[in-house]
Design a protein around this motif. Structure first.
Motif, PDB file in Angstrom:
ATOM      1  N   PRO A  35       0.813  -1.231   0.000  1.00 22.88           N
ATOM      2  CA  PRO A  35       0.000   0.000   0.000  1.00 22.88           C
ATOM      3  C   PRO A  35       0.842   1.276   0.000  1.00 22.88           C
ATOM      4  CG  PRO A  35      -0.884  -1.599   1.552  1.00 22.88           C
ATOM      5  CD  PRO A  35       0.449  -2.132   1.112  1.00 22.88           C
ATOM      6  N   LYS A  36       1.893   1.305   0.823  1.00 22.45           N
ATOM      7  CA  LYS A  36       2.742   2.496   0.897  1.00 22.45           C
ATOM      8  C   LYS A  36       3.523   2.688  -0.396  1.00 22.45           C
ATOM      9  CE  LYS A  36       6.354   4.682   3.700  1.00 22.45           C
ATOM     10  NZ  LYS A  36       7.203   4.571   4.926  1.00 22.45           N
ATOM     11  N   LEU A  37       4.014   1.593  -0.956  1.00 16.25           N
ATOM     12  CA  LEU A  37       4.822   1.696  -2.170  1.00 16.25           C
ATOM     13  C   LEU A  37       3.964   2.113  -3.361  1.00 16.25           C
ATOM     14  CD1 LEU A  37       7.758   1.296  -3.034  1.00 16.25           C
ATOM     15  CD2 LEU A  37       7.145  -1.011  -3.767  1.00 16.25           C
ATOM     16  N   ILE A  38       2.760   1.577  -3.456  1.00 20.80           N
ATOM     17  CA  ILE A  38       1.872   1.933  -4.563  1.00 20.80           C
ATOM     18  C   ILE A  38       1.447   3.398  -4.457  1.00 20.80           C
ATOM     19  CG2 ILE A  38      -0.409   1.518  -5.571  1.00 20.80           C
ATOM     20  CD1 ILE A  38      -0.012  -1.457  -4.852  1.00 20.80           C
ATOM     21  N   ALA A  39       1.153   3.854  -3.237  1.00 21.15           N
ATOM     22  CA  ALA A  39       0.793   5.262  -3.047  1.00 21.15           C
ATOM     23  C   ALA A  39       1.954   6.176  -3.431  1.00 21.15           C
ATOM     24  CB  ALA A  39       0.382   5.507  -1.593  1.00 21.15           C
ATOM     25  N   GLU A 201       6.778  -9.703  -7.397  1.00 24.00           N
ATOM     26  CA  GLU A 201       7.578  -9.451  -8.598  1.00 24.00           C
ATOM     27  C   GLU A 201       6.704  -8.889  -9.715  1.00 24.00           C
ATOM     28  OE1 GLU A 201      11.270  -9.514 -10.548  1.00 24.00           O
ATOM     29  OE2 GLU A 201      10.863 -10.221  -8.511  1.00 24.00           O
ATOM     30  N   ASP A 202       5.473  -9.386  -9.838  1.00 20.80           N
ATOM     31  CA  ASP A 202       4.561  -8.909 -10.892  1.00 20.80           C
ATOM     32  C   ASP A 202       4.197  -7.444 -10.685  1.00 20.80           C
ATOM     33  OD1 ASP A 202       4.596 -11.372 -12.083  1.00 20.80           O
ATOM     34  OD2 ASP A 202       2.710 -12.054 -11.175  1.00 20.80           O
ATOM     35  N   GLN A 203       3.955  -7.041  -9.430  1.00 18.10           N
ATOM     36  CA  GLN A 203       3.610  -5.647  -9.148  1.00 18.10           C
ATOM     37  C   GLN A 203       4.763  -4.711  -9.500  1.00 18.10           C
ATOM     38  OE1 GLN A 203       2.365  -6.362  -4.997  1.00 18.10           O
ATOM     39  NE2 GLN A 203       0.462  -5.281  -5.490  1.00 18.10           N
ATOM     40  N   LEU A 204       5.968  -5.078  -9.077  1.00 22.04           N
ATOM     41  CA  LEU A 204       7.129  -4.259  -9.396  1.00 22.04           C
ATOM     42  C   LEU A 204       7.377  -4.223 -10.905  1.00 22.04           C
ATOM     43  CD1 LEU A 204       9.827  -5.074  -6.680  1.00 22.04           C
ATOM     44  CD2 LEU A 204       8.636  -2.910  -7.042  1.00 22.04           C
ATOM     45  N   GLY A 205       7.205  -5.375 -11.550  1.00 21.32           N
ATOM     46  CA  GLY A 205       7.436  -5.450 -12.982  1.00 21.32           C
ATOM     47  C   GLY A 205       6.472  -4.597 -13.779  1.00 21.32           C
ATOM     48  N   ALA A 206       5.255  -4.408 -13.252  1.00 24.39           N
ATOM     49  CA  ALA A 206       4.259  -3.602 -13.957  1.00 24.39           C
ATOM     50  C   ALA A 206       4.506  -2.108 -13.785  1.00 24.39           C
ATOM     51  CB  ALA A 206       2.863  -3.956 -13.450  1.00 24.39           C
ATOM     52  N   MET A 207       5.066  -1.713 -12.636  1.00 24.58           N
ATOM     53  CA  MET A 207       5.221  -0.295 -12.346  1.00 24.58           C
ATOM     54  C   MET A 207       6.586   0.273 -12.721  1.00 24.58           C
ATOM     55  SD  MET A 207       3.242   0.086  -8.668  1.00 24.58           S
ATOM     56  CE  MET A 207       4.122  -1.234  -7.833  1.00 24.58           C
ATOM     57  N   THR A 208       7.622  -0.543 -12.632  1.00 27.81           N
ATOM     58  CA  THR A 208       8.990  -0.043 -12.811  1.00 27.81           C
ATOM     59  C   THR A 208       9.256   0.591 -14.180  1.00 27.81           C
ATOM     60  OG1 THR A 208       9.876  -1.597 -11.177  1.00 27.81           O
ATOM     61  CG2 THR A 208      11.426  -0.692 -12.772  1.00 27.81           C
ATOM     62  N   PRO A 209       8.837  -0.033 -15.308  1.00 28.59           N
ATOM     63  CA  PRO A 209       9.147   0.577 -16.618  1.00 28.59           C
ATOM     64  C   PRO A 209       8.544   1.962 -16.798  1.00 28.59           C
ATOM     65  CG  PRO A 209       8.508  -1.725 -16.872  1.00 28.59           C
ATOM     66  CD  PRO A 209       8.191  -1.349 -15.459  1.00 28.59           C
ATOM     67  N   GLU A 210       7.288   2.138 -16.387  1.00 26.83           N
ATOM     68  CA  GLU A 210       6.635   3.440 -16.565  1.00 26.83           C
ATOM     69  C   GLU A 210       7.338   4.516 -15.745  1.00 26.83           C
ATOM     70  OE1 GLU A 210       2.244   5.579 -16.260  1.00 26.83           O
ATOM     71  OE2 GLU A 210       2.596   3.674 -15.239  1.00 26.83           O
ATOM     72  N   LEU A 211       7.667   4.190 -14.498  1.00 22.21           N
ATOM     73  CA  LEU A 211       8.340   5.168 -13.651  1.00 22.21           C
ATOM     74  C   LEU A 211       9.735   5.481 -14.189  1.00 22.21           C
ATOM     75  CD1 LEU A 211       8.195   6.936 -11.160  1.00 22.21           C
ATOM     76  CD2 LEU A 211       9.059   5.015  -9.801  1.00 22.21           C
ATOM     77  N   GLY A 212      10.405   4.479 -14.744  1.00 20.30           N
ATOM     78  CA  GLY A 212      11.731   4.703 -15.315  1.00 20.30           C
ATOM     79  C   GLY A 212      11.675   5.658 -16.495  1.00 20.30           C
ATOM     80  N   GLU A 213      10.692   5.480 -17.367  1.00 20.35           N
ATOM     81  CA  GLU A 213      10.550   6.371 -18.521  1.00 20.35           C
ATOM     82  C   GLU A 213      10.195   7.781 -18.076  1.00 20.35           C
ATOM     83  OE1 GLU A 213       7.844   6.726 -22.607  1.00 20.35           O
ATOM     84  OE2 GLU A 213       7.936   4.832 -21.509  1.00 20.35           O
TER      85      GLU A 213
END
Length: 304
Positions: A35-39, A201-213
């Motif tokens: 919850p904290k990381l997604i927020a 791993e799936d949650q991080l994998g879904a969010m990491t590319p967008e934030l990186g760009e």
């Protein structure tokens, strides 16, 4: 502390305990839960998008103003009028822009240059890249942040340092969030982000590319925004001086009737709204001084 002193301190100083820093675990006792990381992810994306959008708007405003000035400055009779009215001196930044190629908003974003390194040949200290020490030398940095940075490769260490400074969040928690969202290819060998984030791993994998760009676009916007804002401020003030002169206003209304409404809008502060605060980054925005439409009508009515 100078960068050289910081480098030497990490390498040799007993007070800094460089080897202890290297052995420091990246906050494993207090993990980031979903919850904290997604927020944090959503807030991070929103703030970066807003900053990028505002930077593009600033570039578009500068483009409109420069093209309007390029149009009227190409008129030789108008240039003679400026000389007679004492308005022929153009700000250096604006003169260079007018003499150059047509301005393309966001062009700098497409020319992604690597951050220049001044430490060729210097080895990392306890896993910390010397460029990071140089970049953070003027900021208060908690020692345990270095314990996080050593778990990503040098290029990512420097990117995290730049993001912390640009976002004005040189904190352990923010560094932990950025390490958690580091692509696998940029992690140090043997490090698992699960040590600091209790997220699948799936949650991080879904969010990491967008934030990186977004982070790359954001850093590019940070580099562009200061200089573009200064140019916009100089161009806007010069254009205001023109539109405050009754003879200039009458000439423009007579010679460029199809563009005069645009000239008026540009002189009302719309073109350089908040440019001074943009130059400072994400600070508070000042309300621009706006010219009433009646001022142009009065200028048109004044005798020569």
């Amino acid at each position: 502390m100078t960068s050289e002193a910081a480098y030497n301190a990490l390498q040799t100083s007993e007070q800094r305990h460089a080897r202890s820093i290297a052995a420091d675990q990246p906050g494993s006792r207090e993990k980031l839960f979903a919850p904290k990381l997604i927020a944090a992810y959503e807030a991070e994306c929103t703030r970066k998008r807003n900053f990028i959008r505002e930077t593009v708007v600033t570039e578009q405003r500068l483009s409109s103003l420069v093209e309007a000035l390029r149009l009227i400055m190409s008129d030789k009779r108008f240039h003679s009028l400026l000389v007679s009215e004492g308005l022929a001196t153009i700000p250096k930044l604006l003169a260079e822009r007018l003499q150059g190629a047509m301005y393309e908003p966001g062009a700098a974003a497409r020319a992604s240059k690597p951050f220049p390194s001044k430490n060729a040949g210097r080895h990392s200290v306890s896993g910390i890249c010397p460029d990071v020490l140089d970049f953070l030398q003027d900021y208060p940095v908690k020692v345990k942040i270095f314990g996080l940075l050593r778990h990503v490769i040098p290029v990512r260490q420097l990117e995290i340092a730049r993001l912390m400074v640009a976002m004005e969040r040189v904190t352990f928690t923010y560094a932990k969030i950025l390490v958690a969202f580091t692509p696998r290819s940029l992690l140090a060998e043997g490090f698992d982000p699960a040590m600091i984030a209790n997220v699948s791993e799936d949650q991080l994998g879904a969010m990491t590319p967008e934030l990186g760009e977004l982070s790359s676009e954001f850093l590019s916007a940070v580099e562009r925004r200061g200089s573009v804002s200064l140019e916009l401020l100089a161009a806007g003030r010069f254009f205001d001086r023109l539109m405050d002169n009754s003879r200039v206003v009458r000439y423009l209304a007579h010679t460029f009737p199809g563009n005069f409404e645009e000239f008026h809008e540009l002189s009302c502060g719309h073109a350089f709204n908040n440019s001074s605060s943009f130059a400072a980054g994400c600070g508070p925005r000042a309300e621009p001084a706006r010219r009433d439409r009646s001022s142009c009508r009065k200028a048109l009515a004044r005798p020569s």
